[in-house]
Motif scaffolding. Sequence first.
Motif, PDB file in Angstrom:
ATOM      1  N   GLY A 654      60.492  43.018  28.901  1.00  0.00           N
ATOM      2  CA  GLY A 654      60.360  44.013  27.841  1.00  0.00           C
ATOM      3  C   GLY A 654      59.566  43.499  26.653  1.00  0.00           C
ATOM      4  O   GLY A 654      58.763  42.566  26.750  1.00  0.00           O
ATOM      5  N   ALA A 655      59.812  44.118  25.500  1.00  0.00           N
ATOM      6  CA  ALA A 655      59.080  43.759  24.282  1.00  0.00           C
ATOM      7  C   ALA A 655      59.440  42.343  23.854  1.00  0.00           C
ATOM      8  O   ALA A 655      60.618  42.004  23.752  1.00  0.00           O
ATOM      9  CB  ALA A 655      59.409  44.741  23.166  1.00  0.00           C
ATOM     10  N   PRO A 656      58.436  41.482  23.604  1.00  0.00           N
ATOM     11  CA  PRO A 656      58.733  40.090  23.232  1.00  0.00           C
ATOM     12  C   PRO A 656      59.348  40.005  21.843  1.00  0.00           C
ATOM     13  O   PRO A 656      58.904  40.695  20.912  1.00  0.00           O
ATOM     14  CB  PRO A 656      57.355  39.413  23.265  1.00  0.00           C
ATOM     15  N   PRO A 657      60.380  39.172  21.671  1.00  0.00           N
ATOM     16  CA  PRO A 657      60.953  38.984  20.329  1.00  0.00           C
ATOM     17  C   PRO A 657      59.983  38.225  19.436  1.00  0.00           C
ATOM     18  O   PRO A 657      59.242  37.362  19.894  1.00  0.00           O
ATOM     19  CB  PRO A 657      62.215  38.159  20.612  1.00  0.00           C
ATOM     20  N   ARG A 658      59.995  38.565  18.160  1.00  0.00           N
ATOM     21  CA  ARG A 658      59.132  37.891  17.193  1.00  0.00           C
ATOM     22  C   ARG A 658      59.957  37.009  16.271  1.00  0.00           C
ATOM     23  O   ARG A 658      61.118  37.305  15.995  1.00  0.00           O
ATOM     24  CB  ARG A 658      58.333  38.906  16.366  1.00  0.00           C
ATOM     25  N   ARG A 659      59.318  35.970  15.801  1.00  0.00           N
ATOM     26  CA  ARG A 659      59.950  35.054  14.855  1.00  0.00           C
ATOM     27  C   ARG A 659      59.150  35.085  13.565  1.00  0.00           C
ATOM     28  O   ARG A 659      57.908  34.974  13.610  1.00  0.00           O
ATOM     29  CB  ARG A 659      59.944  33.652  15.459  1.00  0.00           C
ATOM     30  N   PRO A 660      59.778  35.232  12.415  1.00  0.00           N
ATOM     31  CA  PRO A 660      59.023  35.261  11.155  1.00  0.00           C
ATOM     32  C   PRO A 660      58.186  33.994  10.981  1.00  0.00           C
ATOM     33  O   PRO A 660      58.664  32.886  11.225  1.00  0.00           O
ATOM     34  CB  PRO A 660      60.123  35.349  10.089  1.00  0.00           C
ATOM     35  N   ARG A 661      56.952  34.161  10.576  1.00  0.00           N
ATOM     36  CA  ARG A 661      56.064  33.014  10.398  1.00  0.00           C
ATOM     37  C   ARG A 661      56.419  32.283   9.105  1.00  0.00           C
ATOM     38  O   ARG A 661      56.855  32.889   8.122  1.00  0.00           O
ATOM     39  CB  ARG A 661      54.601  33.452  10.367  1.00  0.00           C
ATOM     40  N   THR A 662      56.190  30.973   9.122  1.00  0.00           N
ATOM     41  CA  THR A 662      56.436  30.165   7.925  1.00  0.00           C
ATOM     42  C   THR A 662      55.141  29.600   7.357  1.00  0.00           C
ATOM     43  O   THR A 662      55.168  28.892   6.363  1.00  0.00           O
ATOM     44  CB  THR A 662      57.399  29.009   8.241  1.00  0.00           C
ATOM     45  N   ASP A 663      54.013  29.882   8.051  1.00  0.00           N
ATOM     46  CA  ASP A 663      52.728  29.402   7.535  1.00  0.00           C
ATOM     47  C   ASP A 663      52.032  30.557   6.809  1.00  0.00           C
ATOM     48  O   ASP A 663      52.629  31.594   6.544  1.00  0.00           O
ATOM     49  CB  ASP A 663      51.862  28.858   8.675  1.00  0.00           C
ATOM     50  N   HIS A 664      50.748  30.372   6.505  1.00  0.00           N
ATOM     51  CA  HIS A 664      49.997  31.412   5.809  1.00  0.00           C
ATOM     52  C   HIS A 664      49.162  32.233   6.786  1.00  0.00           C
ATOM     53  O   HIS A 664      48.126  32.790   6.439  1.00  0.00           O
ATOM     54  CB  HIS A 664      49.146  30.791   4.704  1.00  0.00           C
ATOM     55  N   ASN A 665      49.650  32.295   8.019  1.00  0.00           N
ATOM     56  CA  ASN A 665      49.201  33.204   9.069  1.00  0.00           C
ATOM     57  C   ASN A 665      47.689  33.193   9.298  1.00  0.00           C
ATOM     58  O   ASN A 665      46.961  34.078   8.803  1.00  0.00           O
ATOM     59  CB  ASN A 665      49.666  34.632   8.772  1.00  0.00           C
TER      60      ASN A 665
END
Length: 680
Positions: A654-665
């Motif tokens: 299914g839809a992949p889980p996301r993790r909040p980024r800690t860098d400046h993307n």
Amino acid sequence: MAARATLNLGILAHVDAGKTSLTERLLHTAGVIDAVGSVDHGDTQTDTLALERQRGITIRSAVVSFPVDGVHVNLIDTPGHPDFIAEVERALAVLDGAVLVVSAVEGVQAQTRVLMRTLRRLGIPTLLFVNKIDRLGADPARVLAAITERLSPAAAELGSVDAAGTRDARFRPYADAGAAGAADHRRRLVELLAEDDDGLLAAYVEDRAVPYRRLRRALAEQTCRARVHPVLFGSAMTGAGVPELAAAVREFLPATEAGAETDAGAETDAGKDGPLSATVFKIERGPGGEKLVYVRIRSGTLRLRDRVRWAGSAEGQRVTAINVFDGGPARPGDAVSAGQIAKLSGLSAARVGDELGTGAGTEAGPGGRRHFAPPTLETVVVPRVPAERGALHLALAQLAEQDPLIGLRQDDLRQEISVSLYGEVQKEVVQATLAEEFGLAVSFRETTTICVERPVGTGRAAEYMDQGGNPFRATVGLRVEPGHAGSGVRFRLGVELGSMPHAFFRAVEESARATLGQGLYGWQVIDCTVTLTRTGFVPPPPYGWSKWSSSAGDFRALTPLVLMRALAEAGTRVHEPVHGFRLEAPSDLVPAVLPALSKLGAVPRSTETRGPISVLTGELPAAAVHPLEQRLPALTRGEGLLESAFTHYRAVPGAPPRRPRTDHNPLDRREYLRHAARHH
């Protein structure tokens, strides 16, 4: 002065099997302590942390020493709870042999199997000690059958048990004259040892009698090669069987003669006069906050005031104090030689896993290949007092220094700190440690599962100087390709090594590895190959460097943009950690258990019915292990037994889980360049 042999011995077991009590009894038997300490009373030699005494469990490995018939034994008592497996991992790097403790009541348990598999894989000579033969419900015969079935078919029991399950229980070695079962024992021993001994095989085929002394020599030789595992029985509480265990340690496990190093029974030519080589396997803080570094000396001699170098410290640091383990707790010394374990002061920059000295080896250990699965859980640590956020970071950094598998993840955008963990008990211990040792009250957010990302295909990207809005004085081209499971991250050069300064190559590789800590969905990217395909830089003018010349910082800043573009072209798939499980449950309740497993995402592989008990095996998402443990008593009338251990990662459906980024993307070019412009 006569040379003295040293044996670095690990005591390992499932939680509550009696490791610490056995350590106390061995010290008492050797005359090191006058009275046996009690885990319940909190007065043992090795559980020195206040938290260990309160909870009655071992959290950090500890070292004590005692003599056995001319051999100096450094005994390492390790944690049994699976949440503290990282401590066990570090101990494996310094062991000559091990004693794996199994309860005569509970028998072979989940952690027992994980430990035995690892000991066998690493070739560490191992004795098995079936403890608690005096407890009600002790069944040595059942446990021995489980050992041969589930731990090792090459297990050789060295005696029998009289009056099992009573305070009068005792171990009767088969070597005793007239011991019951001695004849059958010799026959089984010949059959077991003949597989690796041509002389014994010939005697077995020709039905010739073999002297028992000859069998013991063969048993010792094959035990040292980790081919056979002697089994003894006893009780750490009453002392039954413990003198025989101490004698077996001396007889069957490989000791290191002074000046010669032994690794799992194989001697080398490195001696006390060779180059210094030592492994850092533990770090703790002293009463004054000073760093204390535990090392095993593999070759050479380390003396007080010596300056020691290692990979992370080019200049090295001077040893200001040496405490050697010699008959009980560590004692001050002027030097420590090959085979010995010592506690050093002065090496403030050392880390767990560092290889000290010019003769440092490259074997797998805490600083190299992991023996156990990585942590699969993560939680955010929140200070109760917001102003203590900085102090919390420093405290967690110290804990991570002592336990490298506590991975810290700093989120500067949200001002949050996450730690990776093995289980809920470890989280409770971190909370209590922060309160007791650092005076910090913290809470935790909900524990989440740590996923990973793997590239799906191949992606390419490049950024050229003075083109496409590239503000950096650097050209970087990268190709990302998927690797096979377990291959890790590999960095390769697809350009000539002399095409730019070495410092720029290093900057690209370091930046690439750091960038892969957060993939397209925010999870660490694993099992891939990154190839540098394009380079370009502005050389300094003839008279020296100028502000218009390229710097390593240009390459560090540009690499994330290029790599994430290549990764986006390749695509990634999120994978979740999966445990293999073995579940024992009453046969009549299996129809109710199976739907519950299915709801948790489990995939049963087999069901074997053994009368009133059925054994189910299969796979279970790591995130479902704790919920299953909580529901199991109700599902099985309290009779269910669950074993689980990490086995692999599988693609998340299914839809992949996301993790909040800690860098400046770097996936957001405009935001990334805006931040880079302020800090470059």
